[in-house]
Motif scaffolding. Structure first.
Motif, PDB file in Angstrom:
ATOM      1  N   PHE A   1       0.088   5.099   1.266  1.00  0.00           N
ATOM      2  CA  PHE A   1      -0.885   5.900   2.008  1.00  0.00           C
ATOM      3  C   PHE A   1      -0.486   7.363   1.824  1.00  0.00           C
ATOM      4  O   PHE A   1       0.674   7.718   2.024  1.00  0.00           O
TER       5      PHE A   1
ATOM      6  N   LYS B   1      -3.610   0.376  -3.204  1.00  0.00           N
ATOM      7  CA  LYS B   1      -3.069  -0.959  -2.991  1.00  0.00           C
ATOM      8  C   LYS B   1      -2.517  -1.430  -4.326  1.00  0.00           C
ATOM      9  O   LYS B   1      -3.131  -1.195  -5.373  1.00  0.00           O
TER      10      LYS B   1
ATOM     11  N   GLU C   1      -1.469  11.212   2.937  1.00  0.00           N
ATOM     12  CA  GLU C   1      -2.240  12.183   3.706  1.00  0.00           C
ATOM     13  C   GLU C   1      -2.154  13.511   2.968  1.00  0.00           C
ATOM     14  O   GLU C   1      -1.075  14.107   2.880  1.00  0.00           O
TER      15      GLU C   1
ATOM     16  N   HIS D   1       0.838  -1.206   0.000  1.00  0.00           N
ATOM     17  CA  HIS D   1       0.000   0.000   0.000  1.00  0.00           C
ATOM     18  C   HIS D   1       0.868   1.250   0.000  1.00  0.00           C
ATOM     19  O   HIS D   1       1.927   1.266   0.613  1.00  0.00           O
TER      20      HIS D   1
ATOM     21  N   SER E   1      -7.325  12.188   2.672  1.00  0.00           N
ATOM     22  CA  SER E   1      -6.195  11.309   2.367  1.00  0.00           C
ATOM     23  C   SER E   1      -6.646  10.305   1.318  1.00  0.00           C
ATOM     24  O   SER E   1      -7.815  10.303   0.926  1.00  0.00           O
ATOM     25  N   TYR E   2      -5.738   9.495   0.855  1.00  0.00           N
ATOM     26  CA  TYR E   2      -6.152   8.386   0.001  1.00  0.00           C
ATOM     27  C   TYR E   2      -5.151   7.250   0.121  1.00  0.00           C
ATOM     28  O   TYR E   2      -4.075   7.420   0.701  1.00  0.00           O
ATOM     29  N   GLN E   3      -5.523   6.095  -0.419  1.00  0.00           N
ATOM     30  CA  GLN E   3      -4.671   4.913  -0.294  1.00  0.00           C
ATOM     31  C   GLN E   3      -4.727   4.111  -1.589  1.00  0.00           C
ATOM     32  O   GLN E   3      -5.793   3.926  -2.162  1.00  0.00           O
TER      33      GLN E   3
ATOM     34  N   GLU F   1      -6.357  -1.443  -5.915  1.00  0.00           N
ATOM     35  CA  GLU F   1      -7.421  -0.753  -5.161  1.00  0.00           C
ATOM     36  C   GLU F   1      -7.077   0.731  -5.102  1.00  0.00           C
ATOM     37  O   GLU F   1      -5.939   1.095  -4.773  1.00  0.00           O
ATOM     38  N   ILE F   2      -8.072   1.579  -5.376  1.00  0.00           N
ATOM     39  CA  ILE F   2      -7.887   3.031  -5.301  1.00  0.00           C
ATOM     40  C   ILE F   2      -8.937   3.556  -4.341  1.00  0.00           C
ATOM     41  O   ILE F   2     -10.128   3.527  -4.638  1.00  0.00           O
ATOM     42  N   CYS F   3      -8.494   4.007  -3.181  1.00  0.00           N
ATOM     43  CA  CYS F   3      -9.440   4.369  -2.118  1.00  0.00           C
ATOM     44  C   CYS F   3      -9.297   5.825  -1.701  1.00  0.00           C
ATOM     45  O   CYS F   3      -8.400   6.170  -0.921  1.00  0.00           O
ATOM     46  N   PRO F   4     -10.191   6.709  -2.186  1.00  0.00           N
ATOM     47  CA  PRO F   4     -10.174   8.085  -1.672  1.00  0.00           C
ATOM     48  C   PRO F   4     -10.778   8.117  -0.271  1.00  0.00           C
ATOM     49  O   PRO F   4     -11.689   7.351   0.027  1.00  0.00           O
ATOM     50  N   ALA F   5     -10.244   8.975   0.585  1.00  0.00           N
ATOM     51  CA  ALA F   5     -10.810   9.154   1.921  1.00  0.00           C
ATOM     52  C   ALA F   5     -11.012  10.641   2.158  1.00  0.00           C
ATOM     53  O   ALA F   5     -10.858  11.443   1.239  1.00  0.00           O
TER      54      ALA F   5
END
Lengths: 291, 324
Positions: free
Chosen positions: A14, A57, A16, A12, A53-55, A46-50
Motif C-alpha cells: 500500500f 497485490k 500513500e 499487498h 495512493s495506490y495498491q 492487481e494494480i489499483c490506483p486511488a
C-alpha cells in the motif's frame, strides 16, 4: 508530498503518495501505477490506483515482498521526473439535479443526516457558502472533474473537481450510512463526487441522478458491450444539468439502446492546467462541444 | 442436466477460486471464503482444484440430482444426508440420478463446500464462475441460489473414487478463541500506543454483520486516535482518510469502535483508516467463524506471515498427496 510505503499483509503493498488530496498526488499515483503495469513485474496480480495512493497485490511466492518494494521505490523516482501528460477522454454526463428519486430516498433517511430540516443539496449549498441551490449546481456542473479512482463497488467513479482548492466543494458523509441509494445517484462525500453504479448502501450526500448507465454485467448496452465498466482512472467528466423531459428522453434512448455518451479524445497536461485553471477548463469544454 | 435446487439454504452461491485482475475497477476477487476446503472438496470428486462448487453458509440447501455424480462436502461440519441417510463430510460419496442431497443442522464452522464431479458449469463471467452478488456478476444469474434453479454440471473427469477421504489431521478449523494473525501497518500510526496494545490484548467477538464482504467484530475497547489536523479531502472524523484502496484482509475500524475485516467480496476502497491486515494464511479461517465466536488478534511480522504461508501450502500439498 511525502510517499509512505506499507505492507498490507503478505500479499499487498500500500503506497500513500500524499496524506491530503490534490491533482498532483493523483497524477503521481497514476504515473507510478502506469509504470508498474508497463514494467510487467512477475508476480504482480492487481494494480489499483486511488485518489492520492495506490495498491499492488502480488504473489510473495513469485516475488519477495522487499524486492517488490524496492522496484516500486525506483519507479517512484522515475515518475517524479515524468511530465504529467496523459492521453485521456472527456465525457459528458447528463445530471437531473434535485430529481424525485434521490429526493424520496433522502427524505426516507432524514434522521441519519446532519440537517434533517433541509435537503442534501440545500445543506451542501449552505455549508459551502453558496447563496442558492442553483448557484451550487452551477459550480458543481461548471468546472470539469477527474476520475481519480474507480472502486468501492463495481465501476463506481470517485471524481475530483479540477478547481482551485479554495473553490473545492466539501461535504461530510451522512452521520450514519443509508441502507439504500438509487442506482446512478450522483453523490458527494469529502471532496469527491461519485456515481453509484448499483443500488445499495451509501453514505454520500445525494444531489441528483444520471440516466447514463455506467456498469452493465450483462453487457447488453451498446457502449458497455466490450467491457462492463465504463469509467477508468484519468477520465475527465463534465456534468450537464438536464430537466425532467430531457432525463425521460435519455432513459427512453437507453432502453432503445440508442443512447451514446458524448466522448472526445484529449491530451491533458497538468502543468498547463496549473498555469491557467479557468482557461484550461474552458478549453476542455470547447473540445467536448467542438466537432 | 445436473442438479435442481429444491430449497436454497440461507445464502448458497456458486464459487470457484475467484476472478483476480479487476479490483482496480471495484470488482473484487470473490471465490470461496475458505479456499483450502474448496480445493479439497474438488480433489475428492476428481475435479480440478479450481472447479466451481456450491458454498453454503450456516444452513445447507436441498438438491435433487438429475444425473449420477460423485459428491464431497468439506469445510464446516454440516452433515450431508442422501435420501435422508447420513453421509460423511470430507469424503467422496456416490449419488444416483433422482436422489436428494440435504443437510442436517450445522455442528461447527460456518461455510460448507459442496463439490460435484464435473463441477458446476454455469457460464463464466470475466474468467470465473464465482458469484459476486453486489455486482450481479457470475454464478447463477449473478445471485444466490433460489428454489427451482437448475444448475448444469460439467463433464466429469472419471477420476472420482467414492470412499476416499481427507485424513482428519489434515483438516483445519478455528480454535477457541479463534486466533487471527495480523501484520500491522497501513494507518497503524493513527492510533495511540495504548489502543494498539488493547487491540491485541482484548478478546473480540464476531458480530452478526459477518458476510462475504467483511466480518465485523465487537467487544473490545474503542480505539483512541493520535491528534491531527484533518488532511484536505479526508473528512473530519479521526478515523477518516482520503479514500484509498483496501487490501483483502485489511482491518478498518470506523469511528474507532468495531473492527471490520474485508474478505473476498470486499469493497475495493473507501475512506476509513486501517490498522493492519490479516495474513493470507488465516483468511480461510475467517470464513468458518460463526457470529459470537471469541476471537483474538495476534501481531506477527512479515517473516512469520511468510512462514505461515509456507506451512499452509505444505498442508495443501499433503492433501493432494493423500488424494492422488
Amino acid at each position: 508530498m511525502k510517499t509512505r510505503y506499507s505492507f498490507g499483509g503478505d500479499e499487498h503493498i500500500f503506497v500513500e503518495v500524499d496524506e491530503e488530496m490534490s491533482l498532483d498526488a493523483f497524477f503521481k499515483s497514476l504515473s507510478i501505477t502506469n509504470a508498474v503495469r508497463e514494467s510487467q513485474i512477475k508476480g504482480v496480480t492487481e494494480i489499483c490506483p486511488a485518489n492520492a495512493s495506490y495498491q499492488i497485490k502480488y504473489d510473495p511466492d513469485v516475488i519477495a515482498p522487499d524486492d517488490l518494494l524496492a522496484e516500486l521505490k525506483s519507479l517512484e523516482a522515475a515518475a517524479e521526473k515524468s511530465e504529467s501528460i496523459i492521453d485521456t477522454r472527456i465525457i459528458e454526463v447528463p445530471v437531473f439535479y434535485n430529481d424525485p428519486w434521490t429526493h424520496e430516498t433522502l427524505m426516507r433517511f432524514r434522521e441519519r443526516h446532519q440537517d434533517p430540516d433541509s435537503t442534501d443539496l440545500e445543506y451542501a449549498a449552505r455549508i459551502n457558502k453558496f447563496t442558492s441551490v442553483d448557484e451550487f449546481i452551477a459550480a458543481h456542473s461548471g468546472a470539469p472533474w477527474f476520475v481519480t479512482m474507480v472502486g468501492f463497488v463495481s465501476g463506481l467513479p470517485f471524481m475530483y473537481q479540477m478547481a482551485e482548492r479554495t473553490h473545492q466543494i466539501e461535504v461530510p458523509k451522512y452521520l450514519r450510512p443509508r441502507t439504500d441509494t438509487p442506482k446512478l445517484t450522483v453523490g458527494y462525500g469529502g471532496c469527491f463526487a461519485c456515481i453509484y453504479s448499483v443500488r445499495g448502501a451509501g453514505g454520500y450526500q445525494m444531489f441528483g441522478i444520471t440516466p447514463m448507465p455506467i456498469f452493465d454485467p450483462k453487457q447488453e448496452i451498446s457502449y458497455l458491450r466490450d467491457f462492463m465498466v465504463f469509467f477508468r482512472p484519468g477520465d475527465i467528466v463534465k456534468f450537464k444539468p438536464i430537466d425532467r423531459p430531457a432525463y425521460d428522453a435519455a432513459v427512453a434512448d437507453v432502453e432503445a439502446d440508442k443512447f451514446a455518451p458524448r466522448i472526445r479524445e484529449f491530451t491533458f497536461s497538468l502543468k498547463e492546467h496549473h498555469s491557467d485553471i479557468d482557461g484550461y477548463n474552458k478549453k476542455i469544454g470547447e473540445v467536448l462541444h467542438g466537432n | 442436466m445436473g442438479i435442481r435446487v429444491l430449497s436454497p439454504g440461507l445464502a448458497t452461491s456458486v464459487q470457484d477460486l475467484g476472478r483476480p485482475g479487476y479490483y482496480h475497477l471495484g470488482i473484487p476477487i470473490s471465490g470461496g471464503m475458505d479456499r483450502f476446503s474448496l480445493r479439497a472438496a474438488n480433489l475428492l470428486v476428481g475435479n480440478d482444484e479450481g472447479a466451481a462448487v456450491l458454498e453454503a453458509v450456516f444452513l445447507g440447501p436441498e438438491l435433487e440430482f438429475t444425473q449420477d455424480a460423485t459428491v464431497a462436502v468439506t469445510g464446516a461440519d454440516l452433515p450431508p444426508k442422501l435420501d435422508g441417510e447420513p453421509r460423511e463430510t470430507w469424503a467422496a460419496f456416490a449419488v444416483k440420478a433422482g436422489q436428494v442431497l440435504s443437510f442436517d443442522f450445522l455442528k461447527s464452522g460456518a461455510r460448507a463446500y459442496i463439490a460435484i464431479s464435473g463441477g458446476i458449469d454455469t457460464p463464466p463471467a470475466l474468467g470465473s464462475r464465482s458469484t459476486y452478488t453486489l455486482g450481479a456478476l457470475g454464478g447463477h444469474e449473478g445471485r444466490n441460489l433460489m428454489a427451482g434453479d437448475a444448475l448444469p454440471l460439467g463433464q466429469a473427469s472419471g477420476g472420482a473414487a467414492e470412499g476416499r477421504s481427507v485424513p482428519a489431521k489434515l483438516r483445519r478449523a478455528p480454535g477457541t478463541p479463534a486466533e487471527l494473525r495480523v501484520l500491522t501497518g497501513l494507518y497503524w500510526h493513527r492510533i495511540t500506543e495504548d489502543s494498539g496494545r488493547n487491540f491485541f490484548e482484548d478478546t473480540w467477538k464476531v458480530a452478526p454483520e459477518a458476510d462475504r464482504i467483511g466480518y465485523r467484530f465487537r467487544g473490545g475497547q474503542p480505539l483512541s486516535f493520535v491528534d491531527r489536523v484533518p488532511p484536505f479531502g479526508a473528512g473530519s472524523d479521526p478515523s477518516n482518510i482520503v479514500d484509498s484502496c483496501y487490501p483483502y484482509g485489511s482491518i478498518q475500524v470506523p469511528g474507532g469502535t468495531e473492527p471490520i475485516i474485508l474478505h473476498r467480496d470486499a469493497v475495493s476502497g473507501g475512506g476509513y483508516f486501517m490498522l493492519g491486515t490479516v495474513i493470507a494464511a488465516d483468511m480461510d479461517l475467517i470464513g468458518q467463524l460463526q457470529p459470537n465466536t471469541p476471537t483474538k488478534f495476534v501481531s506477527v511480522d512479515m517473516a512469520a506471515a511468510l512462514s505461515a504461508r509456507h506451512d499452509r501450502a505444505g498442508l495443501m500439498q499433503e492433501v493432494r498427496n493423500a488424494l492422488s
